[in-house]
Write a protein that holds these residues in place. Structure first.
Motif, PDB file in Angstrom:
ATOM      1  N   LEU A  10      25.876  -2.577  72.710  1.00  0.00           N
ATOM      2  CA  LEU A  10      24.877  -2.564  73.782  1.00  0.00           C
ATOM      3  C   LEU A  10      25.400  -1.911  75.058  1.00  0.00           C
ATOM      4  O   LEU A  10      24.659  -1.758  76.014  1.00  0.00           O
ATOM      5  N   GLY A  11      26.687  -1.549  75.059  1.00  0.00           N
ATOM      6  CA  GLY A  11      27.255  -0.861  76.206  1.00  0.00           C
ATOM      7  C   GLY A  11      28.033  -1.747  77.162  1.00  0.00           C
ATOM      8  O   GLY A  11      28.497  -1.284  78.194  1.00  0.00           O
ATOM      9  N   LYS A  18      30.101 -13.448  87.531  1.00  0.00           N
ATOM     10  CA  LYS A  18      28.681 -13.584  87.832  1.00  0.00           C
ATOM     11  C   LYS A  18      27.887 -13.301  86.565  1.00  0.00           C
ATOM     12  O   LYS A  18      28.445 -12.904  85.539  1.00  0.00           O
ATOM     13  N   ILE A  19      26.597 -13.498  86.680  1.00  0.00           N
ATOM     14  CA  ILE A  19      25.688 -13.148  85.590  1.00  0.00           C
ATOM     15  C   ILE A  19      24.704 -12.140  86.164  1.00  0.00           C
ATOM     16  O   ILE A  19      24.022 -12.421  87.149  1.00  0.00           O
ATOM     17  N   LYS A  20      24.688 -10.969  85.568  1.00  0.00           N
ATOM     18  CA  LYS A  20      23.786  -9.901  86.007  1.00  0.00           C
ATOM     19  C   LYS A  20      23.459  -9.074  84.774  1.00  0.00           C
ATOM     20  O   LYS A  20      24.146  -8.113  84.454  1.00  0.00           O
ATOM     21  N   LYS A  72      33.220  -4.544  89.118  1.00  0.00           N
ATOM     22  CA  LYS A  72      32.882  -3.161  89.482  1.00  0.00           C
ATOM     23  C   LYS A  72      32.370  -2.342  88.295  1.00  0.00           C
ATOM     24  O   LYS A  72      31.300  -1.740  88.359  1.00  0.00           O
ATOM     25  N   ILE A  73      33.119  -2.276  87.209  1.00  0.00           N
ATOM     26  CA  ILE A  73      32.688  -1.474  86.056  1.00  0.00           C
ATOM     27  C   ILE A  73      31.420  -2.033  85.433  1.00  0.00           C
ATOM     28  O   ILE A  73      30.538  -1.291  85.010  1.00  0.00           O
ATOM     29  N   TYR A  93      25.680  -1.670  84.370  1.00  0.00           N
ATOM     30  CA  TYR A  93      24.376  -2.329  84.525  1.00  0.00           C
ATOM     31  C   TYR A  93      23.387  -1.402  85.234  1.00  0.00           C
ATOM     32  O   TYR A  93      22.242  -1.260  84.797  1.00  0.00           O
ATOM     33  N   GLU A  94      23.828  -0.772  86.303  1.00  0.00           N
ATOM     34  CA  GLU A  94      22.943   0.141  87.041  1.00  0.00           C
ATOM     35  C   GLU A  94      22.542   1.327  86.165  1.00  0.00           C
ATOM     36  O   GLU A  94      21.395   1.800  86.228  1.00  0.00           O
TER      37      GLU A  94
END
Length: 113
Positions: free
Chosen positions: A49-50, A69-71, A80-81, A86-87
């Motif tokens: 899934l990356g 964290k959860i994002k 950072k990575i 995610y972005e």
């Protein structure tokens, strides 16, 4: 996905899970499907899934990686990575959504294959 699966750290991790040493996306997907058929969804699906390897390892319980964290998924260690990935995923989803407003799904898929 291919780029992520070809990363030497990910290959090393997948080798430990019975994946073939020669990186072949189709063979890897076949192995993932086999592993899924055995029961619970295997942790390595995160790599497909990356997700960064550090987050997969953290999720498995690697003692040196603490939950940050959860994002989108559980992020372990330096975020950072994970934030960058995610972005990128969110950006790709926006592009696909915009394309689906303009074109039929078959046409959108052809653009990205």
């Amino acid at each position: 996905m291919k780029k992520n699966l070809e990363d030497k750290r990910n290959v090393r991790f997948l080798l430990e899970g019975g994946y073939p040493p020669q990186v072949d996306v189709d063979a890897y997907l076949d192995r993932l499907a086999l592993n899924i058929s055995y029961g619970p969804i295997p942790h390595e699906i995160g790599l497909f899934l990356g997700y960064p390897l550090k987050d997969v390892l953290g999720y498995i319980g690697h003692p040196s990686l603490k939950l940050s964290k959860i994002k989108g998924w559980k992020v372990y260690g330096n975020p950072k990575i994970s934030d960058t990935i995610y972005e990128g995923i969110e950006g790709a989803k926006r592009v696909i959504r915009d394309q689906l407003l303009l074109y039929e799904p078959d046409k959108v898929l052809l653009q990205f294959c």
